[in-house]
Design an enzyme around this catalytic site. Structure first.
Site, PDB file in Angstrom:
ATOM      1  N   ALA A  43       0.475  -1.248  -0.179  1.00 55.83           N
ATOM      2  CA  ALA A  43      -0.008   0.229   0.056  1.00 55.83           C
ATOM      3  C   ALA A  43       1.008   1.223  -0.219  1.00 55.83           C
ATOM      4  O   ALA A  43       2.327   0.900   0.567  1.00 55.83           O
ATOM      5  CB  ALA A  43      -0.985   0.277   1.393  1.00 55.83           C
ATOM      6  N   GLY A  50       0.979  -4.661   1.350  1.00 57.17           N
ATOM      7  CA  GLY A  50      -0.795  -4.817   0.155  1.00 57.17           C
ATOM      8  C   GLY A  50      -1.130  -6.110  -0.773  1.00 57.17           C
ATOM      9  O   GLY A  50      -1.136  -6.487  -1.518  1.00 57.17           O
ATOM     10  N   GLU A 103      -1.301  -9.224  -0.403  1.00 59.10           N
ATOM     11  CA  GLU A 103      -2.157  -8.979   0.108  1.00 59.10           C
ATOM     12  C   GLU A 103      -3.417  -9.749  -1.601  1.00 59.10           C
ATOM     13  O   GLU A 103      -4.429 -10.322  -1.207  1.00 59.10           O
ATOM     14  CB  GLU A 103      -2.537  -8.838   0.434  1.00 59.10           C
ATOM     15  N   GLU A 150       4.725  -4.992   6.959  1.00 56.61           N
ATOM     16  CA  GLU A 150       4.112  -4.301   7.445  1.00 56.61           C
ATOM     17  C   GLU A 150       4.677  -4.122   9.238  1.00 56.61           C
ATOM     18  O   GLU A 150       5.016  -2.586   9.253  1.00 56.61           O
ATOM     19  CB  GLU A 150       2.841  -4.475   7.737  1.00 56.61           C
TER      20      GLU A 150
END
Ligand code: HXC
Length: 258
Positions: free
Chosen positions: A65, A109, A112, A132
């Site tokens: 992200a 992300g 993911e 993260e």
């Protein structure tokens, strides 16, 4: 369809969506995720399309992200806008099969997002991780759930708790990716797989996908019952008759619904 953060190409019955923020290693921001959701709406709404390939650049599928977009958010910002629900989960809700073709970094992300796809094909330079924890946060779009299910507690634990990044070979050994191919063959391999799926009976493929989803979300007894009902339902269509007749007559099937 034209977008700013992704590319959308239709190649016969396959839609290829390419994440395209090279200046940020395809970091996922709100604008990109909204466009990705729109692109999937387009693919799903097109009756000619039977499968989707989701890919990035040779250096990065997506490096996570967008940290710069997230850095100043407060708890209240996240809570009130329900940060990362909705469009961020659109890939997981796609009714068509989605193949992630991953080269380079698939981190945070990005990892993911790949795990929301049905199949991950990795280039030999791919790297997967959930770093993260090194930013003082935890995975937020399914990493603690899907990675545990994909690779088991021990490896997921090390990746999520320490941020260790694994390479393509380790990812294949762990069951995170379906196979590893040479980096320069990645696009062709993913496209060929998608084409093969797109030639099959569309309702059978969609129901197979729907039934597999139950393996993640329901207890075994419910998943088995769901599978059985979908299996029965396919006997109401022409493609089951054609597929089985073709086998018996030793010819290739010509499916009506594709
Ligand atoms: C914003 C990013 C970014 C990211 C890279 N960039 N990753 N920008 N968000 N996640 C930007 C860099 O700032 C830099 O911009 C440019 O992309 C190139 O990156 P470099 O770091 O210079 O490249 P390199 O040295 O090759 O290192 C590659 C890398 C590193 C190892 C992948 O970029 C990295 O560690 N990125 C962050 C990985 C990460 O922590 N991901 C998890 C994010 S949190 P400039 O302008 O300097 O050139 C997350 C939460 C998910 O994903 C849950 C909610 C959805």
């Amino acid at each position: 369809m034209t977008f700013e953060n992704i590319l959308y190409d239709k190649d016969g019955a396959v839609v290829v969506i390419t994440l395209n923020r090279p200046e940020a290693l395809n970091a996922l921001n709100g604008a990109l995720m909204t466009e990705l959701a729109q692109a999937l709406d387009g693919a799903e709404g097109d009756p000619d399309v039977g499968a989707v390939v989701l890919t990035g650049s040779p250096k990065a599928f997506a490096a996570g992200a967008d940290i710069k977009e997230m850095a100043d958010k407060t708890f209240m910002d996240c809570y009130l806008e329900d940060f990362i629900t909705g469009t961020w989960e659109r890939v997981a809700r796609c009714r068509l099969p989605v193949i992630a073709a991953v080269a380079g970094y698939a981190l945070g992300g990005g990892c993911e997002l790949a795990m929301m796809c049905d199949i991950i094909i990795a280039a030999d330079n791919a790297k997967f991780g959930q770093p993260e924890i090194t930013l003082g946060i935890i995975p937020g779009i399914g990493g603690t759930q899907r990675l545990v299910r994909a690779v088991g507690k021990a490896k997921a634990g090390e990746m999520i708790l320490s941020g260790r990044i694994i390479d393509a070979v380790e990812a294949e050994r762990a069951g995170l990716v379906s196979r590893v191919v040479a980096a320069d063959a990645l696009n062709d391999e993913a496209l060929q797989t998608a084409r093969k799926i797109a030639e099959l009976s569309r309702p059978a493929v969609m129901m197979a996908k729907e039934s597999m989803a139950a393996a993640f979300e329901a207890p075994l007894s419910h998943g088995l019952r769901h599978e059985r009902r979908l299996f029965h339902a396919l006997f109401a269509g022409e493609d089951q008759k054609e597929g089985m007749a073709a086998f018996i007559e030793k010819r290739r099937p010509v499916f009506k619904n594709r």
